[in-house]
Design a protein around this motif. Structure first.
Motif, mmCIF file in Angstrom:
data_model
loop_
_atom_site.group_PDB
_atom_site.id
_atom_site.type_symbol
_atom_site.label_atom_id
_atom_site.label_comp_id
_atom_site.label_asym_id
_atom_site.label_seq_id
_atom_site.Cartn_x
_atom_site.Cartn_y
_atom_site.Cartn_z
ATOM 1 N N TYR A 95 -40.081 -59.961 35.792
ATOM 2 C CA TYR A 95 -40.257 -59.648 37.206
ATOM 3 C C TYR A 95 -40.963 -58.305 37.375
ATOM 4 N N VAL A 96 -40.924 -57.473 36.339
ATOM 5 C CA VAL A 96 -41.738 -56.250 36.339
ATOM 6 C C VAL A 96 -43.214 -56.631 36.450
ATOM 7 N N CYS A 97 -43.615 -57.660 35.706
ATOM 8 C CA CYS A 97 -44.995 -58.144 35.775
ATOM 9 C C CYS A 97 -45.313 -58.667 37.173
ATOM 10 N N LEU A 111 -50.911 -59.837 32.842
ATOM 11 C CA LEU A 111 -51.138 -61.238 32.455
ATOM 12 C C LEU A 111 -50.945 -61.414 30.953
ATOM 13 N N LEU A 112 -51.378 -60.420 30.170
ATOM 14 C CA LEU A 112 -51.173 -60.477 28.713
ATOM 15 C C LEU A 112 -49.683 -60.394 28.375
ATOM 16 N N MET A 113 -48.941 -59.540 29.086
ATOM 17 C CA MET A 113 -47.502 -59.442 28.864
ATOM 18 C C MET A 113 -46.812 -60.763 29.206
ATOM 19 N N LEU A 114 -47.219 -61.371 30.317
ATOM 20 C CA LEU A 114 -46.639 -62.652 30.719
ATOM 21 C C LEU A 114 -46.914 -63.735 29.691
ATOM 22 N N GLY A 160 -39.470 -50.472 38.843
ATOM 23 C CA GLY A 160 -38.352 -50.356 37.919
ATOM 24 C C GLY A 160 -37.090 -51.049 38.375
ATOM 25 N N VAL A 161 -37.046 -51.513 39.627
ATOM 26 C CA VAL A 161 -35.821 -52.103 40.163
ATOM 27 C C VAL A 161 -35.384 -53.356 39.398
ATOM 28 N N PRO A 162 -36.288 -54.313 39.068
ATOM 29 C CA PRO A 162 -35.842 -55.476 38.275
ATOM 30 C C PRO A 162 -35.219 -55.068 36.946
ATOM 31 N N GLN A 163 -35.841 -54.067 36.271
ATOM 32 C CA GLN A 163 -35.288 -53.611 34.998
ATOM 33 C C GLN A 163 -33.956 -52.893 35.208
ATOM 34 N N LEU A 164 -33.872 -52.118 36.293
ATOM 35 C CA LEU A 164 -32.635 -51.414 36.644
ATOM 36 C C LEU A 164 -31.503 -52.419 36.865
ATOM 37 N N ALA A 190 -31.054 -69.802 35.832
ATOM 38 C CA ALA A 190 -32.317 -69.116 36.159
ATOM 39 C C ALA A 190 -32.064 -67.703 36.643
ATOM 40 N N SER A 191 -30.883 -67.481 37.271
ATOM 41 C CA SER A 191 -30.612 -66.132 37.787
ATOM 42 C C SER A 191 -30.083 -65.210 36.697
ATOM 43 N N THR A 192 -29.469 -65.799 35.647
ATOM 44 C CA THR A 192 -28.942 -64.959 34.591
ATOM 45 C C THR A 192 -30.020 -64.532 33.622
ATOM 46 N N LYS A 193 -31.135 -65.216 33.644
ATOM 47 C CA LYS A 193 -32.271 -64.830 32.809
ATOM 48 C C LYS A 193 -33.353 -64.291 33.722
ATOM 49 N N ALA A 194 -33.403 -62.998 33.883
ATOM 50 C CA ALA A 194 -34.395 -62.389 34.783
ATOM 51 C C ALA A 194 -35.726 -62.332 34.102
ATOM 52 N N LEU A 195 -36.256 -63.500 33.760
ATOM 53 C CA LEU A 195 -37.562 -63.563 33.106
ATOM 54 C C LEU A 195 -38.618 -63.738 34.153
#
Length: 271
Positions: free
Chosen positions: A52-54, A89-92, A186-190, A266-271
């Motif tokens: 979600y950072v991406c 896009l490369l990270m994704l 940074g909020v998704p990672q936080l 899907a919510s437990t994996k914040a991919l």
């Protein structure tokens, strides 16, 4: 004569500093993701990084590019957005490949221990962007689905911007949304760290580079009199970075048990 000699030396030095600052703005934003990219490739595990950072950075930089058409700002900031979109896009692509590969590995292990019916049940379903299932949004099985989503968002927002480009209120709001979205980077990672009660799998180098880069970027905005939205949201971004660093300290020295929850997969994996 001596003053003239000093001026002859200072002018090119100032030019070099200006070029260096511009180069740092263009490429400095992507540097924090290099150690994270290498860690994911080395470990073949993307669980510690929230994609979600991406999403946040893709949305923010697409909106920033559209804002440029309504209110021209410095070209290094424009090029920074283009480079960042390519990097995300490369990270994704890497994270999707690693996640799908791990799911296939799980499938093979299950097959070895179960009959064919069990294997069919345990096989991870393939999710597509065209399914339009919000429960699996940004958790698709193919990189092309992410590309389709990004292109759709770009097309829709680009068309709306074209229609309202003459409205100064719309343009200023667009600029605010662009930098405010980036400030929420940074909020998704936080939140992911808070859910896991751990920062394991997250590159601390990446967050340190976030903090130094965001601090430099905010000072650059202020000194170069960038639109006010840039400076305000830059400060907010620095505060979020500091909060993540505090998590690194707290969860490192005071380990906690992960929060128990029975949420949708899907919510437990914040991919």
């Amino acid at each position: 004569m001596e003053a003239g000699g000093l001026e002859w030396l200072l002018v090119p030095m100032q030019q070099l500093v200006s070029w260096g600052a511009a180069g740092a703005m263009v490429f400095g934003g992507v540097v924090p993701y290099i150690p994270q990219y290498r860690d994911i490739r080395r470990t073949q595990n993307a669980e510690g990084f929230s994609t979600y950072v991406c999403l946040v950075l893709l949305v923010a930089n697409i909106l920033r590019i559209l804002f440029w058409f309504g209110r021209r700002f410095e070209s290094p900031l424009l090029w920074q957005s283009i480079i960042m979109i390519i990097t995300m896009l490369l990270m994704l692509k890497l994270c999707t490949e690693v996640r799908v590969s791990n799911e296939l590995n799980i499938k093979r292990r299950s097959f070895a221990a179960a009959d064919s019916k069990d294997e069919e049940i345990k096989a991870p379903p393939k999710r597509s962007y065209l399914d339009f299932d919000l429960n699996y949004f940004w958790h698709w099985s193919k990189f092309t689905d992410y590309v389709q989503c990004v292109l759709t968002f770009t097309g829709v927002t680009g068309y709306i911007t074209y229609l309202w480009l003459d409205s100064s209120l719309f343009v200023e709001t667009l600029g605010f949304l662009a930098v405010f979205t980036e400030a929420m980077l940074g909020v998704p990672q936080l939140y992911r760290n808070y859910q896991n009660r751990s920062t394991e799998g997250m590159s601390v180098k990446m967050v340190l580079m976030w903090t130094s880069g965001d601090t430099f970027k905010t000072v650059y905005f202020i000194l170069n009199q960038a639109p006010f939205q840039f400076s305000i949201c830059g400060l907010l971004q620095v505060f979020v970075d500091i909060a993540i660093l505090l998590q690194v300290y707290l969860y490192g020295y005071y380990p906690q048990k992960p929060a128990s929850h029975t949420a949708h997969p899907a919510s437990t994996k914040a991919l």
